[in-house]
Scaffold this motif. Structure first.
Motif, PDB file in Angstrom:
ATOM      1  N   LYS A   2       0.702  -1.188   0.041  1.00  0.00           N
ATOM      2  CA  LYS A   2      -0.012  -0.048  -0.184  1.00  0.00           C
ATOM      3  C   LYS A   2       0.736   1.370  -0.058  1.00  0.00           C
ATOM      4  O   LYS A   2       1.847   1.441   0.687  1.00  0.00           O
ATOM      5  CB  LYS A   2      -0.963   0.068   1.340  1.00  0.00           C
ATOM      6  CG  LYS A   2      -1.881  -1.213   1.398  1.00  0.00           C
ATOM      7  CD  LYS A   2      -2.887  -0.948   0.636  1.00  0.00           C
ATOM      8  CE  LYS A   2      -3.958  -2.238   0.768  1.00  0.00           C
ATOM      9  NZ  LYS A   2      -5.179  -2.140  -0.309  1.00  0.00           N
ATOM     10  N   ARG A 134      -3.598   2.562   8.392  1.00  0.00           N
ATOM     11  CA  ARG A 134      -4.580   2.955   7.403  1.00  0.00           C
ATOM     12  C   ARG A 134      -4.711   4.269   7.050  1.00  0.00           C
ATOM     13  O   ARG A 134      -4.996   4.781   6.102  1.00  0.00           O
ATOM     14  CB  ARG A 134      -5.822   2.173   7.598  1.00  0.00           C
ATOM     15  CG  ARG A 134      -5.863   0.656   7.530  1.00  0.00           C
ATOM     16  CD  ARG A 134      -6.974  -0.085   8.200  1.00  0.00           C
ATOM     17  NE  ARG A 134      -6.935   0.265   9.560  1.00  0.00           N
ATOM     18  CZ  ARG A 134      -7.966   0.973  10.155  1.00  0.00           C
ATOM     19  NH1 ARG A 134      -9.090   1.440   9.282  1.00  0.00           N
ATOM     20  NH2 ARG A 134      -8.092   1.247  11.403  1.00  0.00           N
ATOM     21  N   GLU A 169      -4.017   8.190   3.546  1.00  0.00           N
ATOM     22  CA  GLU A 169      -4.768   6.805   3.622  1.00  0.00           C
ATOM     23  C   GLU A 169      -4.179   5.745   2.870  1.00  0.00           C
ATOM     24  O   GLU A 169      -3.402   6.130   1.768  1.00  0.00           O
ATOM     25  CB  GLU A 169      -6.132   7.048   3.029  1.00  0.00           C
ATOM     26  CG  GLU A 169      -7.196   5.826   3.259  1.00  0.00           C
ATOM     27  CD  GLU A 169      -8.530   6.226   2.658  1.00  0.00           C
ATOM     28  OE1 GLU A 169      -9.595   6.165   3.735  1.00  0.00           O
ATOM     29  OE2 GLU A 169      -8.941   6.433   1.467  1.00  0.00           O
TER      30      GLU A 169
END
Ligand code: UT7
Length: 323
Positions: A2, A134, A169
């Motif tokens: 991510k 996150r 995010e």
């Protein structure tokens, strides 16, 4: 893996504006000199009862609102500051409490003076890659005018107060692409406050913990270091200068900003400039400029951005990101 993608921005400036004309009444200077040498026309100054955490809270609430999340959705808070409310706890912990976040998420400050925000972007980038983070809040907040000697024309004309914040995010789309940090403590005497908790504390107690700077030396180093760091950023990513849409620089001096833009072959139309209205707000200057560019519609989704900062330490760095 991510990436950390910015989903909301916010900023806050204290109400009180101090134009150059006010400084003309305090030290031997002139509006013409300040504008010609720095590009600064005014700065904002926090009220006596307004602290770094207050500025940080305003900017953070705006960023959280823009992100469309709740404060309790955050699982990391980082504040870049050199002018914390207290020796401890950190501004980040004070901010966490003010925002009503009692989820035990980590919260800490980073002190890298004017490079503080890019240092914080580096840390948050690594958190997203390694910890399953996150949503994070990264803030640059300063009451830098508290460490100014208002009788020293070499420094008091340069700095102001403010705060900027971003919410990031975890995303599969590109966000922060790379970060590049450097420091060289050999130059600590060229720009510093020469007192603190474990040394010269009596100066602090007397309210005389002031910023001192050998301006022209710092200027030369800043231009060189920032020129090198934009090259390093481009080379690391195999990018051309023409791939960059926006430069969001630390706002110390319009001449330093113009030199870095020139190094990137960018016109000043591709640079977010706030130094004229905000002056140098240290760690707050980059996120405040970024917020301005996002909110006025210049910076658009998908744009590629270089952030860079240089300051006391010396510490300097850059962040390349896609918005
Ligand atoms: O964000 C952290 C990093 N900080 C920076 O990047 C700041 C870097 N430095 C600078 O931005 C610039 O060096 C300054 C704006 C601080 C100074 O500009 P400069 O073009 O480097 O000027 P200087 O220091 O070489 O001084 C030139 C002259 C001197 O007079 P003499 O010796 O030539 O007679 C100074 O005494 O300007 C004088 N001066 C001033 N005159 C009017 C210095 N400060 C002032 C003032 N008003 N406020």
């Amino acid at each position: 893996m991510k990436t950390a993608r910015i989903i909301g921005t916010g900023s806050y400036l204290p109400e009180r504006v101090m134009p150059n004309s006010e400084l003309e009444t305090m030290v031997d200077t002139s509006d013409e000199w300040i504008v010609a040498r720095t590009g600064i026309k005014q700065r904002h100054v926090a009220a006596r009862d307004e602290f770094t955490s207050d500025l940080a809270e305003h900017a953070s609430r705006r960023a959280i609102q823009a992100a469309g999340i709740q404060p309790t959705d955050l699982d990391l808070i980082i504040v870049a500051t050199t002018t914390p409310d207290l020796v401890f706890p950190s501004v980040a912990c004070l901010l966490q409490n003010r925002l009503g976040i009692h989820t035990a998420c980590p919260a800490f400050d980073i002190q890298a003076v004017c490079a503080g925000f890019v240092y914080a972007m580096d840390v948050v980038h690594r958190f997203f890659q390694t910890s399953g983070c996150r949503r994070a809040l990264v803030v640059g907040a300063e009451t830098f005018t508290r460490i100014l000697d208002w009788t020293d024309r070499n420094t008091c004309i340069l700095f102001g107060d403010g705060a900027g914040a971003v919410v990031l995010e975890a995303s599969d789309e590109p966000g922060i692409i790379s970060t590049h940090l450097h420091a060289d403590g050999k130059y600590h005497e060229l720009l510093n406050v020469s007192s603190g908790v474990s040394s010269n504390y009596s100066q602090v107690l007397r309210g005389e913990a002031y910023t001192q700077m050998q301006g022209s030396e710092v200027f030369k180093w800043a231009v060189k270091a920032l020129g090198d760091i934009v090259d390093e950023t481009m080379e690391h990513n195999g990018m051309q200068k023409s791939d960059i849409d926006w430069l969001v620089p630390h706002q110390a001096n319009i001449r330093i900003i113009a030199a870095t833009a020139k190094k990137l072959n960018m016109s000043m139309d591709q640079v977010i400039v706030t130094v004229d209205r905000h002056s140098n707000t240290s760690a707050a200057s980059i996120p405040m400029a970024f917020d301005e560019g996002v909110r006025d519609g210049r910076i658009k989704r998908g744009d590629t951005i270089v952030m860079e900062g240089f300051g006391g330490g010396f510490a300097w760095g850059s962040a390349l990101l896609r918005y």
